[in-house]
Design a protein around this motif. Structure first.
Motif, short mmCIF file in Angstrom:
data_model
loop_
_atom_site.label_atom_id
_atom_site.label_comp_id
_atom_site.label_asym_id
_atom_site.label_seq_id
_atom_site.Cartn_x
_atom_site.Cartn_y
_atom_site.Cartn_z
N GLY A 46 37.12 9.80 6.69
CA GLY A 46 35.93 9.01 6.97
C GLY A 46 36.13 8.12 8.18
O GLY A 46 35.24 7.98 9.03
N LEU A 47 37.31 7.52 8.31
CA LEU A 47 37.59 6.66 9.46
C LEU A 47 37.65 7.47 10.76
O LEU A 47 37.16 7.03 11.79
CB LEU A 47 38.89 5.90 9.23
CG LEU A 47 38.85 4.82 8.15
CD1 LEU A 47 40.24 4.29 7.86
CD2 LEU A 47 37.92 3.70 8.57
N GLU A 48 38.26 8.66 10.68
CA GLU A 48 38.30 9.53 11.86
C GLU A 48 36.89 9.92 12.29
O GLU A 48 36.57 9.90 13.48
CB GLU A 48 39.11 10.80 11.57
CG GLU A 48 40.59 10.61 11.56
CD GLU A 48 41.34 11.88 11.21
OE1 GLU A 48 40.71 12.96 11.07
OE2 GLU A 48 42.56 11.80 11.06
N GLU A 49 36.06 10.27 11.34
CA GLU A 49 34.69 10.65 11.63
C GLU A 49 33.92 9.49 12.24
O GLU A 49 33.10 9.68 13.14
CB GLU A 49 33.99 11.14 10.35
CG GLU A 49 32.61 11.66 10.56
CD GLU A 49 32.55 12.96 11.34
OE1 GLU A 49 31.53 13.19 12.01
OE2 GLU A 49 33.54 13.72 11.30
N ASN A 50 34.19 8.31 11.78
CA ASN A 50 33.52 7.11 12.28
C ASN A 50 33.91 6.80 13.73
O ASN A 50 33.13 6.24 14.47
CB ASN A 50 33.82 5.91 11.38
CG ASN A 50 32.97 4.72 11.67
OD1 ASN A 50 31.75 4.84 11.76
ND2 ASN A 50 33.60 3.58 11.84
N GLU A 51 35.13 7.19 14.12
CA GLU A 51 35.60 6.97 15.48
C GLU A 51 34.87 7.86 16.48
O GLU A 51 34.76 7.50 17.64
CB GLU A 51 37.10 7.22 15.58
CG GLU A 51 37.93 6.17 14.90
CD GLU A 51 39.43 6.49 14.94
OE1 GLU A 51 39.80 7.56 15.44
OE2 GLU A 51 40.20 5.67 14.44
N ASN A 52 34.40 9.00 16.03
CA ASN A 52 33.75 9.97 16.92
C ASN A 52 32.31 9.68 17.13
O ASN A 52 31.57 9.00 16.76
CB ASN A 52 33.90 11.39 16.37
CG ASN A 52 35.36 11.78 16.30
OD1 ASN A 52 36.18 11.33 17.09
ND2 ASN A 52 35.70 12.60 15.34
#
Length: 52
Positions: A46-52
């Motif tokens: 979820g955090l990785e997706e939020n970075e994109n």
């Protein structure tokens, strides 16, 4: 298994039953050994997706 308090911090989180079932489904589908690791993996994604 002891928790290394220098590297980790325990956090108490309450989940609705339906959400916990989804976490457990994810855990078993991905052959993750325990629920805590499944939750950490979902948070990472979820955090990785939020970075994109």
């Amino acid at each position: 298994m002891a928790i290394d308090k220098k590297k980790n911090k325990q956090v108490l989180v309450t989940f609705p039953n339906e959400l916990l079932e989804e976490v457990e489904d994810f855990q078993f589908a991905n052959r993750i050994q325990n629920r805590s690791e499944a939750i950490r993996e979902l948070i990472r994604r979820g955090l990785e997706e939020n970075e994109n």
